[in-house]
Design a protein around this motif. Sequence first.
Motif, short mmCIF file in Angstrom:
data_model
loop_
_atom_site.label_atom_id
_atom_site.label_comp_id
_atom_site.label_asym_id
_atom_site.label_seq_id
_atom_site.Cartn_x
_atom_site.Cartn_y
_atom_site.Cartn_z
N LYS C 230 0.85 -1.23 -0.31
CA LYS C 230 0.19 0.01 0.11
C LYS C 230 0.75 0.99 -0.22
O LYS C 230 0.52 2.54 0.11
N HIS C 258 -5.46 0.08 -4.45
CA HIS C 258 -5.18 -1.47 -5.59
C HIS C 258 -5.61 -0.90 -6.89
O HIS C 258 -5.32 -1.43 -7.87
N GLY D 246 -0.03 -12.63 3.96
CA GLY D 246 -0.95 -12.82 4.04
C GLY D 246 -1.39 -11.17 2.75
O GLY D 246 -0.61 -10.59 3.25
N ILE D 248 -2.07 -8.16 2.29
CA ILE D 248 -1.79 -6.67 2.72
C ILE D 248 -3.09 -5.32 2.53
O ILE D 248 -3.72 -5.14 1.95
N ILE D 249 -4.00 -5.29 4.21
CA ILE D 249 -5.04 -4.29 4.23
C ILE D 249 -4.12 -2.51 4.05
O ILE D 249 -4.95 -1.66 3.62
N GLU D 250 -3.02 -2.59 5.36
CA GLU D 250 -2.27 -0.40 4.62
C GLU D 250 -1.57 -1.06 5.85
O GLU D 250 -1.11 -2.43 6.25
N GLN D 251 -0.89 -0.11 5.12
CA GLN D 251 0.60 0.24 5.60
C GLN D 251 0.74 1.79 5.81
O GLN D 251 0.91 2.61 5.56
N ARG D 279 -7.23 1.97 11.86
CA ARG D 279 -7.67 1.95 10.13
C ARG D 279 -7.61 0.62 9.65
O ARG D 279 -9.40 0.62 8.81
N LYS D 295 -4.48 -10.32 -2.78
CA LYS D 295 -4.21 -8.57 -2.44
C LYS D 295 -5.92 -8.25 -2.27
O LYS D 295 -6.84 -9.12 -2.32
N THR D 296 -5.58 -7.11 -1.88
CA THR D 296 -6.75 -6.36 -1.20
C THR D 296 -7.51 -5.15 -2.16
O THR D 296 -6.66 -4.64 -2.30
N ILE D 297 -9.06 -5.53 -2.30
CA ILE D 297 -9.20 -4.32 -2.20
C ILE D 297 -9.47 -3.63 -1.41
O ILE D 297 -10.70 -4.36 -1.16
N VAL D 298 -9.15 -1.98 -1.25
CA VAL D 298 -9.69 -1.48 -0.06
C VAL D 298 -10.37 0.27 -0.81
O VAL D 298 -9.90 0.98 -1.32
#
Lengths: 299, 299, 299, 299
Positions: C230, C258, D246, D248-251, D279, D295-298
Amino acid sequence: MKSYIAEKIDAFKNVNKNRARLLINCADQPGIVSAVSKFLHEHDANIIESNQYTTDPHGGEFFMRIEFEVEELKANVEKLEADFEEVKRSFSMEATFKYVDEVKKMAIFVSKEPHCLLELLWEWQSGDLMADISLVISNHETSRAFVEPLGIPYYYIPANKDIRNQVEEEQIRLLQEHEIDVIVLARYMQILTPNFVETFKNKIINIHHSFLPAFIGAKPYERAYHRGVKLIGATSHYVTNDLDEGPIIEQDISRVDHRDNAAAMKKIGQSVERSVLARAIKWHLDDRIIVYGNKTIVF
Amino acid sequence: MKSYIAEKIDAFKNVNKNRARLLINCADQPGIVSAVSKFLHEHDANIIESNQYTTDPHGGEFFMRIEFEVEELKANVEKLEADFEEVKRSFSMEATFKYVDEVKKMAIFVSKEPHCLLELLWEWQSGDLMADISLVISNHETSRAFVEPLGIPYYYIPANKDIRNQVEEEQIRLLQEHEIDVIVLARYMQILTPNFVETFKNKIINIHHSFLPAFIGAKPYERAYHRGVKLIGATSHYVTNDLDEGPIIEQDISRVDHRDNAAAMKKIGQSVERSVLARAIKWHLDDRIIVYGNKTIVF
Amino acid sequence: MKSYIAEKIDAFKNVNKNRARLLINCADQPGIVSAVSKFLHEHDANIIESNQYTTDPHGGEFFMRIEFEVEELKANVEKLEADFEEVKRSFSMEATFKYVDEVKKMAIFVSKEPHCLLELLWEWQSGDLMADISLVISNHETSRAFVEPLGIPYYYIPANKDIRNQVEEEQIRLLQEHEIDVIVLARYMQILTPNFVETFKNKIINIHHSFLPAFIGAKPYERAYHRGVKLIGATSHYVTNDLDEGPIIEQDISRVDHRDNAAAMKKIGQSVERSVLARAIKWHLDDRIIVYGNKTIVF
Amino acid sequence: MKSYIAEKIDAFKNVNKNRARLLINCADQPGIVSAVSKFLHEHDANIIESNQYTTDPHGGEFFMRIEFEVEELKANVEKLEADFEEVKRSFSMEATFKYVDEVKKMAIFVSKEPHCLLELLWEWQSGDLMADISLVISNHETSRAFVEPLGIPYYYIPANKDIRNQVEEEQIRLLQEHEIDVIVLARYMQILTPNFVETFKNKIINIHHSFLPAFIGAKPYERAYHRGVKLIGATSHYVTNDLDEGPIIEQDISRVDHRDNAAAMKKIGQSVERSVLARAIKWHLDDRIIVYGNKTIVF
């Protein structure tokens, strides 16, 4: 150099010859998205990106930007726009089609300090600012040496408040001659008359060297220094007749501390100014901005 | 809970029992650093950290902060301070010794919104805010439930402008009774009288919910929303008698966009407020701040 | 253009003709600051800025950087340096005097992507990068058009791993001929031999297009995209013989999401690369960096 | 305290009783948006927010999240979901309806360091983390005193690698008993077995104290210190069976410099960890995250 850029612009036009953007706003009401997406689907449009926003989900204003591709777009433009009239009418929409390969013609105004102009020329040379920079106008000779080697005409038009009207007459003549779509005030330190602003409504982008509404007007860095702020900023906005009060497009800040005097703040601030202005211009060139009242929606 | 914190404070005091800070300011002149470092060397001080700053290398004001350790500091304090008098005199210095194990006594004032108070209690519980939080004073009952379980007394003192003087009398009595060193206005929405401010000069730290000097006064988030800004901020400053005009300690911002209405901006802003206030307070507790005119030097 | 820059450099040299910097490191021990500041005081130096750091206050390594002015510096340089020998000896110091008006001679190496080179030329034209850019060396012709109009010689030296030694021989000859002080690898995509690195130890600054130690080696943006990070970053470091393992000078990041594919990440990253590299180089030019082991102290 | 939160949760449920979210993914193909928006329009849904994304406009994967309101939602849920089956089928969609007033049940796992737990409790008390925190599980007693006063049960389950299976058995029993929707590893320093991870797929959110993929595994701050990085980071991700690999959601990151040793980096990093984790969790609770591959789509 010109030919290097020209090549990049040509390549860009070719890649995007079938790509368009549709910008919409109207009163929020049921069925808008459904009608617009049905229309695009029926016209074989491939949606690339779509954004929407409502000021208030219960009775607000609705905004939408859709970027899409249609095979043989050029041959279908007229029918596309004509067919959309019905959708427009049924929702009382304002709607505009923009065609990505119609690269915008840009004029840059600059006074003595060249950092914002240089940034734009840099981004342009890098192929990151997809515009046709048609001319630079300045009330100083300082920046001629940066501009002419790139094949861009440089017009030196001395200016001061006593000759404002005749100066603007000449500027407007040049801008119309070059069919300019967007005017960038890259640290142009002359006030524009209401007539000039009206002539190019929502087409003039300024960079102000403070975090508006703090430090409206002259010498913001000096005033920031004397107030002892810990951050300084820059603001890019569309120009209206209220000084530094137009719709804000982008802002950013940089950290300063007690060691930074007004001159150091100015140096640090210049770096913020140039990135803020460049971002604002790119969004404008990408048709990402809708002005609504005294605010911007940036999709 | 209190005993958990008490333990952390005791451990901190023990680790730092030989550590002191010397804060200096005077007119810049040759030989200051030489004299001060000679003094410390001769008194067997081990310098841990040293910072200096001159407003202008040609005739400005000089500031210095030195953190140092001396074996058996407690036994040597009197001699150290007495011996330094000569250095002070010869440079017409203002100079203060601070002893790290003299943990500051803090009072927190809060009105309805608890987010800044909660942040401070959080940091305190984590051992990251090395203060003795002696009491919380509020003109509302809202936050009692957060405060008392931690063993901190909570004083509910209703306040409004008609009874300002008698309210402040009671507050001052409490603050003096607890020998308070620093007062934090953690979103305390009452104006303080000049008498109160004078009584605790440079000891009252406020958090204002805007990027000062933008949006001085009431309802900054609403005004930021209506102006269409792209960043919102918060400012922590020492309180003076000019509303929101005191020496700024720290500022920060967060990005917002067209989707954020005033309520969303307020939520986002609260997160900025709490981190800005916490940083400012930590610097104050670490004796890192020197107030000079209407500015701060933060070492 | 060259004359425009030359003027700026001359003005800079003149303003700073009496200004020097003293860089020190040695084992931490009592009395260092006292001895150094006494020395400077006795030699009538006016301290402009002073920074110090100890890796560990109990038996670590001590570092110091002092910027100062001395009247008629040029006439006093020899005596100054000679007199300091005694201080050096008594603390077993490494110490270097740097003279601000000795503007460093810089070589820039670049391959195909010009964005970092362009940034440096931009900063240089703006007067913000105080160096004498003596030459640009590239294994491609791409950037000649940016460089020669500024009056800087451009050497096209094709390179690949089979002819590495003879390429470097020619490069070293050019660098020595121009008495180069600092070499900037502005996205130069060839590996340097241990011989080359040794010849210019702590004088070669690279920009790596990732947040090291993540994504060491080739194609970091592609790998960042596939990992789904990210944030993407850039790292400027001194070059050693371990690929991307040299002492880090500066790093920064930019947020991605993304929607950003590898190409978009590359574009966003280029903007980070150029600002990170420019900052690192400025600190090097200002003698703010001390390399210690595999780390940097940046004062 | 529990009742204070309970009140907030009740108010939230009431305000959102007619609000739902529709999450979609399928192969990109013409007519999706048109069909979905027609469906919602015909079911009298008022769109509050809509986001879409295609991995590749020419043959990629399509993702969409729509938040909407329907009068008397509860009475219409069954029909709504049943009617949508046809749309799902015709595009081979994966689609899920989420109802905003079904507040998620959360379990928090923590080991010794309480900072992330405290942040979540803080946000929860502030009403900014809309979840039902049903229990806290820890292999240490350290945090009991923070948790129980809030009316949340605290389960002390000692753990080590020799008794992993029986520990997880007990944990899973508790989690199932409480019908837990999401598990937060708020610095829980035990490895989970594949069985545990599989049981709660895409429902376990971890915080790793480095900027992944840098410093995978143990002691990241120590390793960051030894590498001499200038930024440290934190990463929140869904847990898979590959350690720290795994989606990643946020960094986020924070700046450090040479003065910061490993302990200082840890302190600074804790502040990043807690905001990154908070967050990530909020986005999960708001059904903003779609996991696709690794991956994640946020949205």
